[in-house]
Design a protein around this motif. Structure first.
Motif, PDB file in Angstrom:
ATOM      1  N   VAL A   3       0.531  -1.144   0.217  1.00  0.00           N
ATOM      2  CA  VAL A   3       0.058  -0.058   0.098  1.00  0.00           C
ATOM      3  C   VAL A   3       0.771   0.966   0.015  1.00  0.00           C
ATOM      4  N   LYS A   4       0.567   2.114  -1.341  1.00  0.00           N
ATOM      5  CA  LYS A   4       1.631   3.513  -1.366  1.00  0.00           C
ATOM      6  C   LYS A   4       0.311   4.490  -0.723  1.00  0.00           C
ATOM      7  N   PHE A   5      -0.864   4.116  -1.207  1.00  0.00           N
ATOM      8  CA  PHE A   5      -1.796   5.449  -1.409  1.00  0.00           C
ATOM      9  C   PHE A   5      -3.055   4.787  -0.442  1.00  0.00           C
ATOM     10  N   PRO A   6      -3.395   5.283   0.330  1.00  0.00           N
ATOM     11  CA  PRO A   6      -4.960   5.052   0.985  1.00  0.00           C
ATOM     12  C   PRO A   6      -5.406   4.771   0.137  1.00  0.00           C
ATOM     13  N   TYR A   7      -5.947   4.708  -1.295  1.00  0.00           N
ATOM     14  CA  TYR A   7      -7.171   4.638  -1.691  1.00  0.00           C
ATOM     15  C   TYR A   7      -8.306   3.670  -1.133  1.00  0.00           C
ATOM     16  N   PHE A   8      -9.671   4.316  -1.105  1.00  0.00           N
ATOM     17  CA  PHE A   8     -11.051   3.741  -0.543  1.00  0.00           C
ATOM     18  C   PHE A   8     -11.623   3.115  -1.296  1.00  0.00           C
ATOM     19  N   ARG A   9     -12.866   2.486  -1.727  1.00  0.00           N
ATOM     20  CA  ARG A   9     -13.575   2.296  -2.637  1.00  0.00           C
ATOM     21  C   ARG A   9     -14.934   3.428  -2.857  1.00  0.00           C
ATOM     22  N   ALA A  10     -15.443   3.783  -1.428  1.00  0.00           N
ATOM     23  CA  ALA A  10     -16.451   4.993  -1.218  1.00  0.00           C
ATOM     24  C   ALA A  10     -15.869   6.114  -1.558  1.00  0.00           C
ATOM     25  N   LYS A  11     -14.555   6.625  -2.151  1.00  0.00           N
ATOM     26  CA  LYS A  11     -14.016   7.638  -2.854  1.00  0.00           C
ATOM     27  C   LYS A  11     -13.914   7.515  -3.882  1.00  0.00           C
ATOM     28  N   ALA A  12     -13.621   5.990  -4.948  1.00  0.00           N
ATOM     29  CA  ALA A  12     -13.205   5.463  -5.469  1.00  0.00           C
ATOM     30  C   ALA A  12     -14.205   6.816  -7.281  1.00  0.00           C
ATOM     31  N   ARG A  13     -13.941   6.147  -7.764  1.00  0.00           N
ATOM     32  CA  ARG A  13     -15.099   6.880  -9.425  1.00  0.00           C
ATOM     33  C   ARG A  13     -15.927   5.658  -8.605  1.00  0.00           C
ATOM     34  N   SER A  14     -16.994   5.718  -8.930  1.00  0.00           N
ATOM     35  CA  SER A  14     -18.596   5.116  -9.173  1.00  0.00           C
ATOM     36  C   SER A  14     -18.181   3.987  -8.035  1.00  0.00           C
ATOM     37  N   GLY A  15     -17.033   4.146  -7.302  1.00  0.00           N
ATOM     38  CA  GLY A  15     -17.044   2.944  -6.385  1.00  0.00           C
ATOM     39  C   GLY A  15     -16.543   1.890  -6.897  1.00  0.00           C
ATOM     40  N   VAL A  16     -15.964   1.662  -7.524  1.00  0.00           N
ATOM     41  CA  VAL A  16     -14.678   0.667  -8.517  1.00  0.00           C
ATOM     42  C   VAL A  16     -13.331   0.555  -8.606  1.00  0.00           C
ATOM     43  N   PHE A  17     -12.620  -0.068  -8.830  1.00  0.00           N
ATOM     44  CA  PHE A  17     -11.496   0.141  -8.765  1.00  0.00           C
ATOM     45  C   PHE A  17     -11.414  -0.642 -10.318  1.00  0.00           C
ATOM     46  N   THR A  18     -10.041   0.394 -10.794  1.00  0.00           N
ATOM     47  CA  THR A  18      -8.983   0.041 -11.933  1.00  0.00           C
ATOM     48  C   THR A  18      -8.139  -0.794 -12.001  1.00  0.00           C
ATOM     49  N   TYR A  19      -7.894  -2.640 -11.799  1.00  0.00           N
ATOM     50  CA  TYR A  19      -6.842  -2.941 -11.889  1.00  0.00           C
ATOM     51  C   TYR A  19      -5.710  -3.142 -13.106  1.00  0.00           C
ATOM     52  N   MET A  20      -4.794  -3.037 -12.889  1.00  0.00           N
ATOM     53  CA  MET A  20      -3.652  -3.979 -13.754  1.00  0.00           C
ATOM     54  C   MET A  20      -3.427  -4.980 -13.957  1.00  0.00           C
ATOM     55  N   ILE A  21      -3.432  -5.653 -14.797  1.00  0.00           N
ATOM     56  CA  ILE A  21      -2.586  -7.283 -14.575  1.00  0.00           C
ATOM     57  C   ILE A  21      -1.526  -7.176 -15.775  1.00  0.00           C
ATOM     58  N   CYS A  22      -0.880  -7.255 -14.856  1.00  0.00           N
ATOM     59  CA  CYS A  22       0.992  -7.443 -15.895  1.00  0.00           C
ATOM     60  C   CYS A  22       0.719  -8.641 -16.116  1.00  0.00           C
ATOM     61  N   LEU A  23       1.036  -8.857 -17.462  1.00  0.00           N
ATOM     62  CA  LEU A  23       0.867 -10.567 -18.709  1.00  0.00           C
ATOM     63  C   LEU A  23       2.583 -10.450 -19.200  1.00  0.00           C
ATOM     64  N   ASP A  24       3.223 -12.224 -19.235  1.00  0.00           N
ATOM     65  CA  ASP A  24       4.669 -11.694 -20.088  1.00  0.00           C
ATOM     66  C   ASP A  24       4.394 -13.039 -20.954  1.00  0.00           C
ATOM     67  N   GLY A  25       2.965 -14.337 -21.064  1.00  0.00           N
ATOM     68  CA  GLY A  25       2.680 -15.317 -20.806  1.00  0.00           C
ATOM     69  C   GLY A  25       3.688 -16.193 -20.691  1.00  0.00           C
ATOM     70  N   SER A  26       4.129 -16.050 -19.317  1.00  0.00           N
ATOM     71  CA  SER A  26       4.372 -17.424 -18.366  1.00  0.00           C
ATOM     72  C   SER A  26       4.005 -17.692 -17.913  1.00  0.00           C
ATOM     73  N   SER A  27       3.712 -18.790 -17.699  1.00  0.00           N
ATOM     74  CA  SER A  27       2.693 -19.270 -16.137  1.00  0.00           C
ATOM     75  C   SER A  27       2.135 -19.060 -15.315  1.00  0.00           C
ATOM     76  N   LYS A  28       3.576 -18.332 -14.781  1.00  0.00           N
ATOM     77  CA  LYS A  28       3.367 -17.312 -13.552  1.00  0.00           C
ATOM     78  C   LYS A  28       2.224 -16.273 -13.324  1.00  0.00           C
TER      79      LYS A  28
END
Length: 288
Positions: A143-168
């Protein structure tokens, strides 16, 4: 949108009396805890050798502080506060990870820095972050920033998923159910310095199958890096500067394709993961 029912989860939060660890606690409680279903475990590592700590860092003060916060919000059966004495030969970080194993924690929440506060160079991670990410066998939420759903846009979060093709990296997709809620948005990214259409097609096909099975929609983007040493750069720029997505959480694996293909011993997290943790201006979720 995530439609499957969430399983019971146990969120372990490492606290030390610092503001950063308090932010991590509130992110776990306000953003990820599901009432009457999940559990919150607050762990503070104590050291009997330290007898002259400031009042706010004393074990009893920390325990009482979090007890007050939790009593008004959760039923006693859904939380616990542990003062774990640091054993001889072990450091604070080892004790935290040991508690996570013993309590079968779904994930460990930690602040980006500790009692000394932010460093002059914000890209330098704290000792707890460095040790935990290099040694954890369970997901780490930084946690770098205290983001809270109650204050987020429309109460939702945006997640970025990093994919390189590995099974991990594909394990990160599977973790979306654990960390997201209905209505959240997702963008998957692949960064390459040399175009590799075969890998891109493989990842796109994997995402499509996951979308169909999980009933989720994931945007998929490919980003170009100058060279193999700066693969992290486009992700950092995207998260820190892109106004269209406004990423709240970046999800990534502890190591990726280079280690997997080379069959190298992953004794520490990869350079891509290390640089994301250091430079991304968002909260992070590392899947080991």
């Amino acid at each position: 949108m995530v439609e499957s029912a969430l399983e019971e989860r146990t969120w372990l939060v490492a606290v030390d009396g610092s503001k950063a660890s308090k932010d991590a606690f509130f992110v776990a409680l306000e953003d990820f805890y599901v009432d009457k279903k999940d559990k919150i475990i607050v762990v503070s590592v104590t050291d009997m050798m330290k007898t002259s700590l400031p009042y706010e860092y004393q074990p009893s003060t920390i325990a009482n502080d979090y007890k007050i916060e939790l009593l008004s919000k959760l039923h006693p059966s859904h939380y616990s506060i542990i003062l774990a004495e640091k054993k001889e030969g072990k450091n604070v970080h080892e004790t935290i990870l040991q508690q996570a194993e013993e309590k079968n924690a779904t994930a460990i929440f930690i602040g980006y820095h500790g009692r000394k506060g932010p460093k002059l160079d914000p890209s330098i991670m704290g000792q707890t972050v460095r040790y935990s990410t290099n040694n954890a066998t369970r997901p780490i939420v930084i946690v770098k920033f205290p983001y809270f759903r109650a204050k987020a846009r429309s109460g939702v979060f945006t997640y970025m998923i990093c994919l390189d093709g590995s099974s991990k990296s594909f394990k990160v997709l599977e973790a979306l159910h654990t960390f997201s809620k209905p209505g959240d948005k997702f963008v998957a990214v692949t960064v390459q310095s040399t175009p590799d259409e075969e890998t891109i097609e493989k990842i796109a096909a994997h995402i499509k199958k996951f979308e169909e099975r999980a009933k989720m929609r994931i945007d998929y983007l490919t980003l170009k890096a100058e060279d193999a040493e700066t693969i992290h750069g486009p992700v950092v720029d995207f998260v820190n500067r892109n106004e269209d997505y406004k990423v709240d959480f970046v999800m990534f694996s502890s190591w990726g394709l280079k280690t997997e293909v080379g069959k190298l011993a992953a004794l520490t997290i990869g350079s891509f993961a290390t640089k994301l943790i250091s430079f991304v201006q968002a909260n992070l979720i590392m899947i080991p």
